[in-house]
Motif scaffolding. Structure first.
Motif, PDB file in Angstrom:
ATOM      1  N   VAL A 173      39.600  47.038  31.666  1.00 43.58           N
ATOM      2  CA  VAL A 173      40.700  46.965  32.627  1.00 43.58           C
ATOM      3  C   VAL A 173      41.810  47.901  32.164  1.00 43.58           C
ATOM      4  O   VAL A 173      42.267  47.819  31.016  1.00 43.58           O
ATOM      5  N   ASN A 174      42.210  48.778  33.060  1.00 46.33           N
ATOM      6  CA  ASN A 174      43.380  49.602  32.801  1.00 46.33           C
ATOM      7  C   ASN A 174      44.574  48.694  33.061  1.00 46.33           C
ATOM      8  O   ASN A 174      44.892  48.379  34.202  1.00 46.33           O
ATOM      9  N   THR A 175      45.229  48.224  32.019  1.00 42.69           N
ATOM     10  CA  THR A 175      46.251  47.185  32.204  1.00 42.69           C
ATOM     11  C   THR A 175      47.515  47.729  32.875  1.00 42.69           C
ATOM     12  O   THR A 175      48.393  46.977  33.255  1.00 42.69           O
ATOM     13  N   LYS A 176      47.578  49.031  33.016  1.00 48.08           N
ATOM     14  CA  LYS A 176      48.734  49.608  33.708  1.00 48.08           C
ATOM     15  C   LYS A 176      48.519  49.535  35.228  1.00 48.08           C
ATOM     16  O   LYS A 176      49.417  49.172  35.980  1.00 48.08           O
ATOM     17  N   THR A 177      47.315  49.876  35.672  1.00 44.04           N
ATOM     18  CA  THR A 177      47.036  49.913  37.108  1.00 44.04           C
ATOM     19  C   THR A 177      46.263  48.679  37.559  1.00 44.04           C
ATOM     20  O   THR A 177      46.060  48.469  38.743  1.00 44.04           O
ATOM     21  N   ASN A 178      45.798  47.892  36.581  1.00 43.48           N
ATOM     22  CA  ASN A 178      44.946  46.734  36.841  1.00 43.48           C
ATOM     23  C   ASN A 178      43.600  47.089  37.470  1.00 43.48           C
ATOM     24  O   ASN A 178      42.934  46.238  38.042  1.00 43.48           O
ATOM     25  N   GLU A 179      43.224  48.320  37.355  1.00 41.60           N
ATOM     26  CA  GLU A 179      41.924  48.726  37.875  1.00 41.60           C
ATOM     27  C   GLU A 179      40.827  48.211  36.939  1.00 41.60           C
ATOM     28  O   GLU A 179      40.937  48.340  35.719  1.00 41.60           O
ATOM     29  N   VAL A 180      39.788  47.622  37.542  1.00 44.77           N
ATOM     30  CA  VAL A 180      38.717  47.027  36.741  1.00 44.77           C
ATOM     31  C   VAL A 180      37.441  47.864  36.851  1.00 44.77           C
ATOM     32  O   VAL A 180      37.051  48.274  37.937  1.00 44.77           O
TER      33      VAL A 180
END
Ligand code: ADP
Ligand code: MG
Length: 547
Positions: free
Chosen positions: A514-521
């Motif tokens: 998970v890109n915790t900046k964009t919340n993209e999973v």
């Protein structure tokens, strides 16, 4: 109840279920007058494929049309395939043919079969397990679960005599493999507040190239030499037909020697009939080194668990019928050796486990007629419920798993494997950790998932001279399972936290980032070998620590 346990063995396979009294019973193979089906497939012609004893009888005459020991190939990387009559068969497909033969034994009794538990060696990794499951599905079976062979053997032993906490050493000498496993049985309270006996694998050892076949080979040599002596010939003068004749009589002679002090074989030596008598004592001296070899593996497996006290030794596998085995094990563990149906115990344990699972799932199909007639399901359910109350077979991770990442702490960047989940952990097992892109503006991350046998937190995978990670490391059995490509948006800063999660359950490894900046999973499910486009450039890696 149509649940069955299957021991898909290297040399012999076996299928069992609970009988009308809820006791495990093996389904007879009437055609071969045996409880087993030889795990041998003979491709006679494009219309006829034979599995079992009849196939075994063709090993000498039509060896190039016979497949045996396929279990050694299942789920292996770059595995071989087999070609017959213009068709190509994978090890999974060959295994499915053996499973189909077992399925037919049940159907021949007028029963239906669907839900099964198949056993696998405790040391099988993810790919071998997944391939075994696939073979079951290909044979039209619904594989409820897999279970480790020693765990199944322990289960069938404990169902017969329930005992308090104990450590069991399972000594399994089959036809082509020798497996030693330390199993711990311990009382614990389960989630429903019931006291249950938990079965855990503590350590495994052995040799996948040591088994009954080595005893056959020694006996073959002995008989061949005796034939030469009797007829005043040299081994070179012995005709191929004579060798075949000896080969086909060796296993039977070996079995006779398990019961009697001597065995006679009649061999047609280059046209003249010769009778050879083998004394058990001679057979024992010529194979003493093999017995010693197994005992060395017992010793080295014990050493993997410092301070371990063995309470019971279970003899499993057809080769433990040989008295020399029992004697050797008994000498080391006086009064602790148990042997019950050594060639059936694994299948029976799997049958018990299968019915436990069905009770847990509450998906019992009722009203099926047992072999003896009458409805078996009620007693079966009752028995299985009792067993479920008594046992909890905890599924454990067969390997350690984790991602490959860059360690940037030292002066030189190192590509390391961080073990998220260690071998032997309770499944499902989950672990997460946060990493960071190696560079600013990195376009993507190629996150590799590895399987290995190490219990270390960090491993340095083998690296080639260019510093590229390699998929295998012989010592720890490091294997690249696959990778997850994580695309990063433009201008991603190198301190952007990427949270990586591994989840391992019986069906495979689930990797999530998970890109915790964009919340993209980003996620992937690794079940078997996936095609990996190996691109090792550092710009595609994650690093362990932020600046
Ligand atoms: P697998 O290796 O497939 O797990 P088994 O546990 O059934 O198979 O073991 C098969 C081996 O056991 C074969 O080598 C067979 O010759 C041997 N075997 C079976 N019965 C006897 C016996 N009575 N005496 C000696 N060896 C036996
Ligand atoms: Mg076996």
């Amino acid at each position: 109840m149509s649940t069955y346990g299957i021991d898909l063995g290297t040399t012999y396979s076996c299928i069992a279920r609970l009988d009308s009294n809820g006791n495990p019973e093996v389904i007879r193979n009437n055609e071969d007058d045996s409880n087993m089906v030889a795990s041998v497939v003979f491709f006679e012609n494009e219309n006829n494929v034979v599995v079992g004893q009849a196939a075994k009888e063709n090993i000498e005459t039509d060896g190039d049309r016979v497949v045996q020991f396929v279990k050694r190939e299942i789920g292996k990387r770059d595995t071989r395939t087999y070609e017959f009559d213009g068709k190509t068969y994978t090890p999974v497909e060959i295994s499915a043919l053996i499973l189909t033969r077992l399925k037919n034994l049940v159907e021949a009794q007028g029963n239906t079969i669907e839900d099964v538990v198949i056993t696998v060696p405790a040391y099988f990794g993810l790919e071998e397990r997944s391939a075994t499951k696939q073979a079951g599905e290909l044979a039209g079976l619904h594989v409820l679960s897999l279970i480790n062979e020693p765990t199944a053997a322990a289960l069938s032993y404990c169902a017969r005599q329930f005992q308090e906490d104990r450590t069991i050493l399972v000594y399994d000498l089959g036809g082509g493999t020798f497996d030693v496993t330390l199993v711990k049985m311990s009382m614990t309270r389960n989630e429903q507040g019931k006291d249950v006996q938990k079965i855990n694998v503590l350590a495994t050892g052995g040799d996948d190239k040591l088994g009954g076949k080595d005893w056959d080979d020694k006996l073959f040599e002995y008989i061949l030499n005796a034939c030469c002596e009797e007829n005043g010939l040299t081994p070179q003068e012995i005709e191929a037909e004579t060798r075949q004749d000896i080969r086909s009589k060796v296993e039977e002679a070996k079995r006779k020697l398990s019961k009697k002090q001597s065995a006679k074989v009649r061999i047609d030596v280059n046209g003249s009939r010769t009778e050879i008598t083998i004394k058990r004592s001679d057979f024992e001296s010529m194979t003493a080194d093999k017995v010693a070899q197994t005992m060395n593996f017992v010793e080295s497996t014990l050493q993997k668990v410092p301070g371990v006290e063995v309470d019971t030794v279970l003899l499993v596998g057809g080769s433990t019928y040989m008295p020399m085995i029992k004697n050797a094990v008994e000498a080391k563990f006086p009064g602790k050796v148990q042997q019950h149906d050594p060639d059936q115990a694994v299948a029976k344990g799997a049958a018990i486990y299968a019915s436990m699972l069905v009770v847990e799932e509450g998906t019992i199909s009722d009203g099926e007629t047992s072999a003896e007639g009458g409805t078996s399901s009620d007693t079966n359910i009752q028995h299985a419920e009792q067993l479920t109350a008594k046992f909890a077979v905890e599924d454990q991770t067969p390997r350690s798993f984790g991602p490959g990442v860059m360690d940037t702490k030292g002066s030189k960047h190192k590509y390391v494997l961080e073990n998220f989940i260690k071998i032997g952990e309770k499944m499902p097992a989950v672990f997460s950790k946060t990493y960071y892109p190696l560079e600013d503006n990195q376009e993507r991350v190629r996150l590799r998932a590895f399987e290995n046998m190490s219990t270390e937190d960090t491993l340095i995978p083998c690296v080639d001279e260019d510093g590229n990670p390699q998929a295998t490391d012989p010592a720890n059995n490091v294997k690249l399972l696959g990778e997850l490509v994580v695309n990063l948006p433009p201008e991603t800063a190198r301190n952007t936290p990427i949270k990586v999660t591994f989840k391992v359950d019986a069906s495979g490894v689930h990797v999530e980032a998970v890109n915790t900046k964009t919340n993209e999973v980003f996620e992937t499910f690794l079940r078997t070998e996936s095609d990996i486009d190996v691109d090792n450039s550092a710009v595609h890696q994650l690093r362990i620590s932020a600046d």
